[in-house]
Design a protein around this motif. Structure first.
Motif, PDB file in Angstrom:
ATOM      1  N   UNK A 162      -0.579   8.420   5.146  1.00  0.00           N
ATOM      2  CA  UNK A 162      -1.215   8.013   6.403  1.00  0.00           C
ATOM      3  C   UNK A 162      -2.476   7.196   6.126  1.00  0.00           C
ATOM      4  N   UNK A 163      -3.263   7.622   5.144  1.00  0.00           N
ATOM      5  CA  UNK A 163      -4.479   6.883   4.807  1.00  0.00           C
ATOM      6  C   UNK A 163      -4.156   5.504   4.253  1.00  0.00           C
ATOM      7  N   UNK A 164      -3.056   5.398   3.494  1.00  0.00           N
ATOM      8  CA  UNK A 164      -2.652   4.084   2.990  1.00  0.00           C
ATOM      9  C   UNK A 164      -2.132   3.186   4.113  1.00  0.00           C
ATOM     10  N   UNK A 192      -3.243   3.278   7.200  1.00  0.00           N
ATOM     11  CA  UNK A 192      -4.468   2.820   7.854  1.00  0.00           C
ATOM     12  C   UNK A 192      -5.151   1.725   7.043  1.00  0.00           C
ATOM     13  N   UNK A 193      -5.150   1.890   5.723  1.00  0.00           N
ATOM     14  CA  UNK A 193      -5.754   0.873   4.863  1.00  0.00           C
ATOM     15  C   UNK A 193      -4.992  -0.443   4.955  1.00  0.00           C
ATOM     16  N   UNK A 194      -3.667  -0.376   5.015  1.00  0.00           N
ATOM     17  CA  UNK A 194      -2.867  -1.594   5.140  1.00  0.00           C
ATOM     18  C   UNK A 194      -3.138  -2.302   6.470  1.00  0.00           C
ATOM     19  N   UNK A 195      -3.225  -1.532   7.548  1.00  0.00           N
ATOM     20  CA  UNK A 195      -3.531  -2.140   8.849  1.00  0.00           C
ATOM     21  C   UNK A 195      -4.926  -2.759   8.848  1.00  0.00           C
ATOM     22  N   UNK A 252     -10.001   7.665   9.001  1.00  0.00           N
ATOM     23  CA  UNK A 252      -9.662   8.205   7.683  1.00  0.00           C
ATOM     24  C   UNK A 252     -10.332   9.553   7.443  1.00  0.00           C
ATOM     25  N   UNK A 253     -11.566   9.677   7.905  1.00  0.00           N
ATOM     26  CA  UNK A 253     -12.277  10.945   7.748  1.00  0.00           C
ATOM     27  C   UNK A 253     -11.546  12.070   8.476  1.00  0.00           C
ATOM     28  N   UNK A 254     -11.121  11.805   9.701  1.00  0.00           N
ATOM     29  CA  UNK A 254     -10.414  12.839  10.461  1.00  0.00           C
ATOM     30  C   UNK A 254      -9.038  13.140   9.857  1.00  0.00           C
ATOM     31  N   UNK A 255      -8.343  12.119   9.365  1.00  0.00           N
ATOM     32  CA  UNK A 255      -7.048  12.349   8.718  1.00  0.00           C
ATOM     33  C   UNK A 255      -7.208  13.235   7.491  1.00  0.00           C
ATOM     34  N   UNK A 258       0.812  -1.221   0.000  1.00  0.00           N
ATOM     35  CA  UNK A 258       0.000   0.000   0.000  1.00  0.00           C
ATOM     36  C   UNK A 258       0.847   1.273   0.000  1.00  0.00           C
ATOM     37  N   UNK A 259       2.084   1.186   0.500  1.00  0.00           N
ATOM     38  CA  UNK A 259       2.907   2.395   0.613  1.00  0.00           C
ATOM     39  C   UNK A 259       3.817   2.626  -0.590  1.00  0.00           C
TER      40      UNK A 259
END
Length: 346
Positions: free
Chosen positions: A75-77, A79-82, A115-118, A28-29
């Motif tokens: 950062x969103x990616x 979170x998506x990976x986690x 993700x919304x807050x990020x 993802x990164x």
């Protein structure tokens, strides 16, 4: 920088093949890192350049905005990976998937909220790079009374769904793949987003329900603790039907379909009576609602067939006294001045 990012990404991918977390992170990164590293190098060049160089402030600001975009994306990616790591570690395609469905529901709702807050913080950081935006923010803070009231009223549906999503993730009145009845429709929870829930109806229609609905209104959840269910079959029969042979037939029907009946409940009872017939209720249990529906249909069809074959006289009948309504015999020897004939009561 581009070559270094490619080498770093390739090395990370090679080392991360055996681990789910590192594999998902590296996958993802890859794109945001490849874009972020050259931008950081370019920004270092702009910062070391003289301030009186032509267009240098614009170049610095534009590169800074692109770096903020890449950092937000990165950062969103992450979170998506986690999220993908947790989902892959808890698959729902197993027999007992209650724990996995609970974890997947919490993971999806919470990560979408984060993700919304990020994204919100990233957009705010980009706006704050402009002096006019800072002044606008200061003026908003100065007039926070009316502006805050108007903004809060306008954003009320969004904030309400956001809070409802957090409540659903924590308390879990619904989970992915739960069987629910919403607005008198039977279906399964197919998707939970940040603002609505998709319910897949039994006939493949999709019911879109706001998140607030599951917090504010009552609904039925058939798989809250487990998926096992007790179903009912009602049959109206005549009083002449003996019950014990029918009970034996019900037990035989349940034992004949072990893939539908879970062996817990198989009961036949008289639950209601009328002047014409009596109502029998068969209770049968199954491991889930789909099997229970098939078992109920199987029991209903075969019980009716059994009664038709073995006790056809015990089907519901309409009884009538044929003597009611007939004219009484008139004695010809009765004198003519007797009272006139009266009709029987209706």
């Amino acid at each position: 920088m581009s070559l270094a990012s490619r080498l770093l990404t390739g090395l990370t991918l090679r080392l991360a093949r055996r681990f789910i977390v590192t594999r998902e992170l590296s996958t993802h990164l890859e794109k945001p890192v490849r874009l972020l590293l050259p931008l950081l190098g370019l920004q270092s060049v702009w910062l070391s350049a003289p301030d009186d160089l032509a267009l240098i402030p614009i170049a610095r600001r534009l590169t800074g905005i692109l770096i903020l975009v890449c950092v937000t994306w990165l950062i969103m990616r992450i979170l998506r990976a986690l999220e993908q790591t947790i989902l892959l570690s808890n698959p729902v395609d197993v027999a007992d998937n209650l724990r996995a469905r609970r974890i997947q529901t919490q993971t999806k709702v919470l990560f979408r909220t984060i993700n919304f807050f990020v994204l919100l913080i990233g957009l705010a950081a980009m706006l704050m790079t402009f002096p006019a935006a800072r002044q606008f923010g200061a003026s908003l803070l100065a007039s926070a009374g009316l502006a805050g009231l108007a903004a809060g009223f306008a954003a009320r549906p969004v904030l309400a769904n956001l809070i409802a999503g957090i409540q659903i993730a924590v308390t879990q009145p619904i989970r992915l793949d739960d069987v629910v009845i919403v607005e008198n429709e039977w279906g399964r929870i197919e998707e939970i987003t940040g603002s609505y829930v998709i319910v897949r109806i039994w006939d493949d229609r999709r019911l879109v329900v706001p998140l607030q609905y599951f917090i504010e209104k009552p609904f039925q959840n058939w798989t809250r603790r487990n998926s096992s269910l007790i179903g009912t079959v009602f049959v109206w029969v005549d009083y002449a039907l003996p019950l014990e042979p029918l009970r034996e037939e019900l037990r035989r029907l349940c034992k004949d379909v072990p893939e539908l009946w879970d062996g817990r409940v198989c009961v036949l009872q008289v639950t209601d009576t009328s002047e014409k017939s009596m109502q029998l209720r068969a209770l049968v249990s199954s491991a889930d609602s789909s099997r229970n529906w098939d078992l109920r249909c199987h029991v209903r069809e075969n019980l009716i067939g059994f009664i038709q074959r073995q006790y056809p006289h015990a089907l519901p009948q309409l009884r009538a006294d044929l003597s009611v309504g007939q004219k009484p015999q008139v004695d010809m020897r009765t004198p003519e001045h007797t009272e006139p004939e009266r009709q029987p009561p209706v």
